[in-house]
Design a protein around this motif. Structure first.
Motif, PDB file in Angstrom:
ATOM      1  N   MET A   1      13.458   4.762   0.258  1.00 50.87           N
ATOM      2  CA  MET A   1      12.677   5.945  -0.135  1.00 50.87           C
ATOM      3  C   MET A   1      13.423   6.965  -1.204  1.00 50.87           C
ATOM      4  O   MET A   1      14.605   6.989  -1.259  1.00 50.87           O
ATOM      5  CB  MET A   1      12.146   6.477   1.212  1.00 50.87           C
ATOM      6  CG  MET A   1      11.488   5.820   2.190  1.00 50.87           C
ATOM      7  SD  MET A   1      11.116   6.686   3.782  1.00 50.87           S
ATOM      8  CE  MET A   1      10.365   8.007   3.246  1.00 50.87           C
ATOM      9  N   GLU A   2      12.755   7.601  -1.681  1.00 50.78           N
ATOM     10  CA  GLU A   2      13.039   8.724  -2.576  1.00 50.78           C
ATOM     11  C   GLU A   2      13.750   9.790  -1.589  1.00 50.78           C
ATOM     12  O   GLU A   2      13.087   9.942  -0.673  1.00 50.78           O
ATOM     13  CB  GLU A   2      11.861   9.372  -3.029  1.00 50.78           C
ATOM     14  CG  GLU A   2      11.931  10.654  -3.760  1.00 50.78           C
ATOM     15  CD  GLU A   2      10.703  11.403  -4.244  1.00 50.78           C
ATOM     16  OE1 GLU A   2      10.733  12.577  -5.060  1.00 50.78           O
ATOM     17  OE2 GLU A   2       9.724  11.175  -3.641  1.00 50.78           O
TER      18      GLU A   2
ATOM     19  N   ILE B   1       8.106   5.584  -2.070  1.00 51.23           N
ATOM     20  CA  ILE B   1       8.714   4.334  -1.115  1.00 51.23           C
ATOM     21  C   ILE B   1       8.771   3.477  -2.294  1.00 51.23           C
ATOM     22  O   ILE B   1       8.043   2.845  -3.159  1.00 51.23           O
ATOM     23  CB  ILE B   1       7.723   3.930  -0.201  1.00 51.23           C
ATOM     24  CG1 ILE B   1       7.637   4.929   0.886  1.00 51.23           C
ATOM     25  CG2 ILE B   1       8.466   2.650   0.393  1.00 51.23           C
ATOM     26  CD1 ILE B   1       6.747   4.540   2.124  1.00 51.23           C
ATOM     27  N   HIS B   2      10.150   2.912  -2.697  1.00 45.16           N
ATOM     28  CA  HIS B   2      10.557   2.051  -3.632  1.00 45.16           C
ATOM     29  C   HIS B   2      10.580   0.454  -3.183  1.00 45.16           C
ATOM     30  O   HIS B   2      10.445  -0.165  -4.085  1.00 45.16           O
ATOM     31  CB  HIS B   2      11.880   2.294  -4.174  1.00 45.16           C
ATOM     32  CG  HIS B   2      11.941   3.729  -4.804  1.00 45.16           C
ATOM     33  ND1 HIS B   2      11.296   4.156  -5.953  1.00 45.16           N
ATOM     34  CD2 HIS B   2      12.449   4.837  -4.490  1.00 45.16           C
ATOM     35  CE1 HIS B   2      11.393   5.413  -6.309  1.00 45.16           C
ATOM     36  NE2 HIS B   2      12.205   5.997  -5.368  1.00 45.16           N
TER      37      HIS B   2
ATOM     38  N   MET C   1       0.782  -1.120  -0.002  1.00 42.11           N
ATOM     39  CA  MET C   1       0.111  -0.034  -0.035  1.00 42.11           C
ATOM     40  C   MET C   1       0.852   1.379  -0.043  1.00 42.11           C
ATOM     41  O   MET C   1       0.435   2.015  -0.884  1.00 42.11           O
ATOM     42  CB  MET C   1      -0.948  -0.239   1.167  1.00 42.11           C
ATOM     43  CG  MET C   1      -2.109   0.998   1.102  1.00 42.11           C
ATOM     44  SD  MET C   1      -2.500   2.365   2.016  1.00 42.11           S
ATOM     45  CE  MET C   1      -1.400   2.775   3.462  1.00 42.11           C
ATOM     46  N   LEU C   2       2.019   1.266   0.862  1.00 46.76           N
ATOM     47  CA  LEU C   2       2.919   2.344   0.871  1.00 46.76           C
ATOM     48  C   LEU C   2       3.257   2.956  -0.529  1.00 46.76           C
ATOM     49  O   LEU C   2       3.371   4.123  -0.878  1.00 46.76           O
ATOM     50  CB  LEU C   2       3.864   2.358   1.955  1.00 46.76           C
ATOM     51  CG  LEU C   2       3.396   2.045   3.486  1.00 46.76           C
ATOM     52  CD1 LEU C   2       4.800   1.781   4.101  1.00 46.76           C
ATOM     53  CD2 LEU C   2       2.877   3.345   3.859  1.00 46.76           C
ATOM     54  N   ALA C   3       3.649   1.936  -1.335  1.00 45.68           N
ATOM     55  CA  ALA C   3       4.351   2.198  -2.500  1.00 45.68           C
ATOM     56  C   ALA C   3       3.300   2.717  -3.495  1.00 45.68           C
ATOM     57  O   ALA C   3       3.815   3.444  -4.451  1.00 45.68           O
ATOM     58  CB  ALA C   3       5.248   1.024  -3.183  1.00 45.68           C
ATOM     59  N   SER C   4       2.163   2.384  -3.354  1.00 45.39           N
ATOM     60  CA  SER C   4       1.074   3.065  -4.267  1.00 45.39           C
ATOM     61  C   SER C   4       0.773   4.385  -3.938  1.00 45.39           C
ATOM     62  O   SER C   4      -0.081   5.207  -4.959  1.00 45.39           O
ATOM     63  CB  SER C   4      -0.029   2.134  -4.284  1.00 45.39           C
ATOM     64  OG  SER C   4      -0.826   2.574  -3.090  1.00 45.39           O
ATOM     65  N   LEU C   5       1.233   5.078  -2.886  1.00 44.71           N
ATOM     66  CA  LEU C   5       0.933   6.621  -2.681  1.00 44.71           C
ATOM     67  C   LEU C   5       1.662   7.353  -3.801  1.00 44.71           C
ATOM     68  O   LEU C   5       2.904   7.186  -4.017  1.00 44.71           O
ATOM     69  CB  LEU C   5       1.402   6.970  -1.166  1.00 44.71           C
ATOM     70  CG  LEU C   5       0.527   6.276  -0.379  1.00 44.71           C
ATOM     71  CD1 LEU C   5       1.275   6.942   1.176  1.00 44.71           C
ATOM     72  CD2 LEU C   5      -0.904   6.924  -0.398  1.00 44.71           C
ATOM     73  N   ASN C   6       0.763   8.371  -4.570  1.00 41.78           N
ATOM     74  CA  ASN C   6       1.446   9.231  -5.517  1.00 41.78           C
ATOM     75  C   ASN C   6       1.064  10.582  -4.960  1.00 41.78           C
ATOM     76  O   ASN C   6      -0.185  10.682  -5.743  1.00 41.78           O
ATOM     77  CB  ASN C   6       1.339   8.529  -6.849  1.00 41.78           C
ATOM     78  CG  ASN C   6       1.861   9.374  -7.979  1.00 41.78           C
ATOM     79  OD1 ASN C   6       2.715  10.203  -7.721  1.00 41.78           O
ATOM     80  ND2 ASN C   6       1.658   9.142  -9.072  1.00 41.78           N
TER      81      ASN C   6
END
Length: 67
Positions: free
Chosen positions: A27-28, A13-14, A1-6
């Protein structure tokens, strides 16, 4: 779920890694002044405080929509 935040105010989060019982996020890297640094340099004017609060609530709203 975290990686889907845009969202502009959320670092990307990679990946999530685990090694020897420790978990970490890849992370970025965002090159910018942190909120702690802003606060250390003195009082934040009301108009800037409102802008920061707005960015925070927009990011939180995006996270809640994805949950």
């Amino acid at each position: 779920m975290l990686a889907s935040l845009n969202q502009l105010n959320v670092a990307t989060i990679h990946g999530v890694e685990e090694s020897e019982g420790w978990k970490s996020l890849g992370m970025e890297l965002v090159a910018a002044e942190t909120l702690a640094e802003k606060i250390e340099s003195g009082a934040i004017p009301p108009d800037k405080s409102l802008g920061i609060a707005t960015q925070f609530t927009e990011a939180l709203g995006t996270a809640h929509e994805k949950a």
